[in-house]
Design a protein around this motif. Structure first.
Motif, PDB file in Angstrom:
ATOM      1  N   ASP A 147       7.301   6.676   9.722  1.00 61.74           N
ATOM      2  CA  ASP A 147       6.311   7.614   9.179  1.00 61.74           C
ATOM      3  C   ASP A 147       5.065   6.914   8.652  1.00 61.74           C
ATOM      4  N   MET A 148       4.859   5.649   8.997  1.00 57.94           N
ATOM      5  CA  MET A 148       3.647   4.927   8.604  1.00 57.94           C
ATOM      6  C   MET A 148       2.937   4.449   9.855  1.00 57.94           C
TER       7      MET A 148
ATOM      8  N   HIS B 156       0.278   7.264   4.540  1.00 56.64           N
ATOM      9  CA  HIS B 156       1.662   6.886   4.277  1.00 56.64           C
ATOM     10  C   HIS B 156       1.799   5.382   4.068  1.00 56.64           C
TER      11      HIS B 156
ATOM     12  N   ALA C 245      -2.659  10.934   6.966  1.00 53.77           N
ATOM     13  CA  ALA C 245      -1.344  10.638   7.541  1.00 53.77           C
ATOM     14  C   ALA C 245      -1.301  11.019   9.011  1.00 53.77           C
TER      15      ALA C 245
ATOM     16  N   GLN D 159       2.361   2.492   0.287  1.00 51.22           N
ATOM     17  CA  GLN D 159       3.152   1.296   0.050  1.00 51.22           C
ATOM     18  C   GLN D 159       2.350   0.207  -0.653  1.00 51.22           C
TER      19      GLN D 159
ATOM     20  N   ASP E 194      -2.806   4.464   7.737  1.00 51.59           N
ATOM     21  CA  ASP E 194      -2.845   5.868   7.313  1.00 51.59           C
ATOM     22  C   ASP E 194      -2.371   5.996   5.872  1.00 51.59           C
TER      23      ASP E 194
ATOM     24  N   ARG F  21       1.003  10.907  12.872  1.00 53.11           N
ATOM     25  CA  ARG F  21       2.301  10.762  13.547  1.00 53.11           C
ATOM     26  C   ARG F  21       2.002  10.493  15.017  1.00 53.11           C
TER      27      ARG F  21
END
Length: 444
Positions: free
Chosen positions: A252-253, A207, A241, A211, A205, A243
C-alpha cells in the motif's frame, strides 16, 4: 497471459457425473431412516396414524435444523464476500479514472539497443500523442494504476537494515501527474533537472510519507532502494495515496522514479481526454500514432478505466457470483425444508385445530402454537450456523483486502434467513387454518 483456471472447461462431463452420483448417494442415505421406521411399523402392524407418525418427526426436525445452520453459515460468508468485492471495486486508485484511455507497448533491444534510444523514442512518441485532437495530456510510464505496478524493496530512514519493506514502484515521466490527475501534496514532481547524470531522486505517495513522519518531514530524506542495488534516492515530492497494482494487493505504499534515470522497455501509454471527448474514441488515434512512429510496435491492452476495472476484477466477480448462487440455493433449501416440516406438523394437528377453533381459539394463537414447534430448529440452526460461518467469514475477511463490517454481514444473513423461515412457515399454516372446524372434526 493464458486462459485463467476458472474458465477452463475441461472435465465437465466427469464433474457432472460425480455430482449426480453424490446427489443419488445423498438421497439414498437420507431415505434410510424413514424406511427403517416404516419397516418397523409394518412388522409391528402399526400402520395406523399415531401421534408420532409412522416415520417419526424428531429426526426430520433436527435435519431441518441442520439445513438452517448450513444456510446461515453460507449466507454469512455470501454477504461477507459480496461486500468485500463491492469494497474492492470501489477502492480508490488515487487517479482521475473517467477521462483516461490506456494501452501497453514494448521496445525490444534488437531495435532499441541503448537507454538513450529508448528515452528518445519515448519522448518523441509522447509529443505526438499530446498533439492528437481531443487529448488534454499524455504520459508514457512503466506502470498502469489499478492493474500493473512494479515491486521494490526499500528501507526507510531509521528502519532495520534486515527488514526492507515491499512497495509499489515504477518509472514515470514528468507528465504522469498531469495525465493521471495525481495531486502533488508537497515538493515538486520530476522535470528536466532529473537526468541520468544527476543524483537519484524519487517521488513517494502519502502512505509512504507516513512512514517518514508525514509529507513535509519526508521531503529531503533519503531512502535505500534495496531492489536497485541499495541505491540511495532523495525524496523530492509527495503525491496523494496511489494504488499501482490490482486492488487486492497487500502493498500500500508507492515509490516513483523518473524514467530519465531508470530505463524501462515495457511502457504504458495514458491519454487524458479533454472535457466533452469520449476517452474510448481516442483508441484508434493512439494506435495510428504509434504505428507512424514504428510500424512494428503493436499497442495491446487498449482500454478505458471501466474496462480495466472489469477485467482486473474478473476473478473476484466469479467468486462473488458463486457465493451468491450458493446463498440463494441455501435459502431455497431451508425454505423448502421448513415448508415441508410445518405442512407435516399442521396436517397431523388438523383435528386439534378444529377443536380449538370450535372452542373459540383465535387464528393467531393456533399459528403461534404451530410455529413454536419449529422455532427451536430455526433458532438453534441459526446459532449453529453462526458458530460455523463467522470463523470462516473472519478468515475470508482477512484474506481479501477491503474494509467490511463483519457484524453487518452477520445481521443481514440472520435477518434474511429469519424472514424466509417465517414466510415458509406461514404458507402451510394459513392453509391449515383455512379448513373449516366441522370439516377438520370429521377428518375430511
Amino acid at each position: 497471459d493464458g486462459i485463467p483456471a476458472y474458465v477452463q472447461m475441461g472435465g465437465v462431463a466427469s464433474t457432472i457425473g460425480w455430482s449426480l452420483l453424490l446427489c443419488i448417494m445423498a438421497a439414498i442415505i437420507t431415505l434410510i431412516l424413514p424406511l427403517r421406521r416404516l419397516q418397523r411399523a409394518v412388522s409391528q402392524g402399526a400402520l395406523h396414524q399415531s401421534a408420532r407418525g409412522v416415520v417419526g418427526r424428531s429426526a426430520g426436525q433436527w435435519l431441518i435444523g441442520l439445513q438452517v445452520a448450513l444456510s446461515c453459515a453460507v449466507l454469512v460468508n455470501t454477504f461477507v464476500i459480496v461486500r468485500i468485492m463491492q469494497s474492492l471495486e470501489n477502492t480508490s486508485l488515487g487517479i482521475d479514472e473517467a477521462p483516461l484511455v490506456t494501452g501497453r507497448m514494448a521496445l525490444f533491444e534488437a531495435n532499441y539497443p541503448t537507454a538513450e534510444a529508448v528515452r528518445s523514442f519515448a519522448e518523441g512518441l509522447r509529443s505526438k500523442l499530446q498533439a492528437i485532437p481531443g487529448v488534454a495530456a499524455a504520459s508514457i510510464n512503466s506502470v498502469l494504476p489499478g492493474d500493473l505496478g512494479d515491486s521494490e524493496q526499500v528501507l526507510f530512514p531509521g528502519a532495520d537494515p534486515n527488514q526492507p519493506v515491499n512497495v509499489f514502484a515504477g518509472a514515470v515521466d514528468a507528465h504522469f501527474a498531469n495525465a493521471y490527475g495525481v495531486k502533488l501534496l508537497t515538493g515538486r514532481f520530476f522535470d528536466n533537472r532529473d537526468r541520468r547524470d544527476t543524483a537519484s531522486v524519487v517521488v513517494i505517495d502519502a502512505h509512504a510519507a507516513a512512514q517518514m513522519g508525514g509529507p513535509s518531514q519526508a521531503l529531503g530524506q533519503t531512502i535505500v532502494r534495496v531492489s536497485e542495488g541499495n541505491e540511495k534516492s532523495t525524496v523530492i515530492g509527495v503525491v496523494n495515496a496511489l494504488r499501482l497494482d490490482e486492488v487486492d494487493d497487500e502493498r500500500d505504499m508507492t515509490v516513483l522514479a523518473p524514467m530519465s534515470q531508470k530505463v524501462e522497455r515495457f511502457f504504458s501509454i495514458a491519454l487524458r481526454a479533454q472535457t466533452g471527448t469520449n476517452p474510448a474514441s481516442l483508441k484508434t488515434a493512439m494506435q495510428q500514432v504509434v504505428a507512424q512512429a514504428d510500424s512494428d510496435l503493436p499497442v495491446y491492452w487498449l482500454r478505458t478505466y471501466p474496462e480495466i476495472r472489469q477485467q482486473t476484477m474478473a476473478a473476484e466477480r466469479v467468486l462473488s457470483t458463486i457465493f451468491t448462487g450458493m446463498g440463494v440455493i441455501a435459502l431455497l433449501l431451508s425454505a423448502t425444508g421448513l415448508y415441508g416440516l410445518v405442512a407435516f406438523l399442521a396436517n397431523q394437528r388438523v383435528r386439534e385445530f378444529g377443536v380449538r377453533r370450535a372452542l373459540g381459539a383465535q387464528a393467531f394463537a393456533i399459528l403461534r402454537a404451530l410455529l413454536g414447534q419449529t422455532s427451536l430448529q430455526v433458532f438453534g440452526g441459526v446459532l449453529l450456523g453462526l458458530g460455523v460461518g463467522v470463523p470462516v467469514a473472519t478468515m475470508l475477511h482477512k484474506l481479501f483486502r477491503g474494509e467490511v463490517a463483519l457484524d453487518q454481514a452477520v445481521l443481514s444473513a440472520v435477518a434474511c434467513l429469519l424472514m424466509v423461515s417465517v414466510l415458509a412457515s406461514i404458507m402451510p399454516t394459513r392453509r391449515a387454518l383455512a379448513v373449516l372446524p366441522q370439516v377438520a372434526l370429521r377428518g375430511e
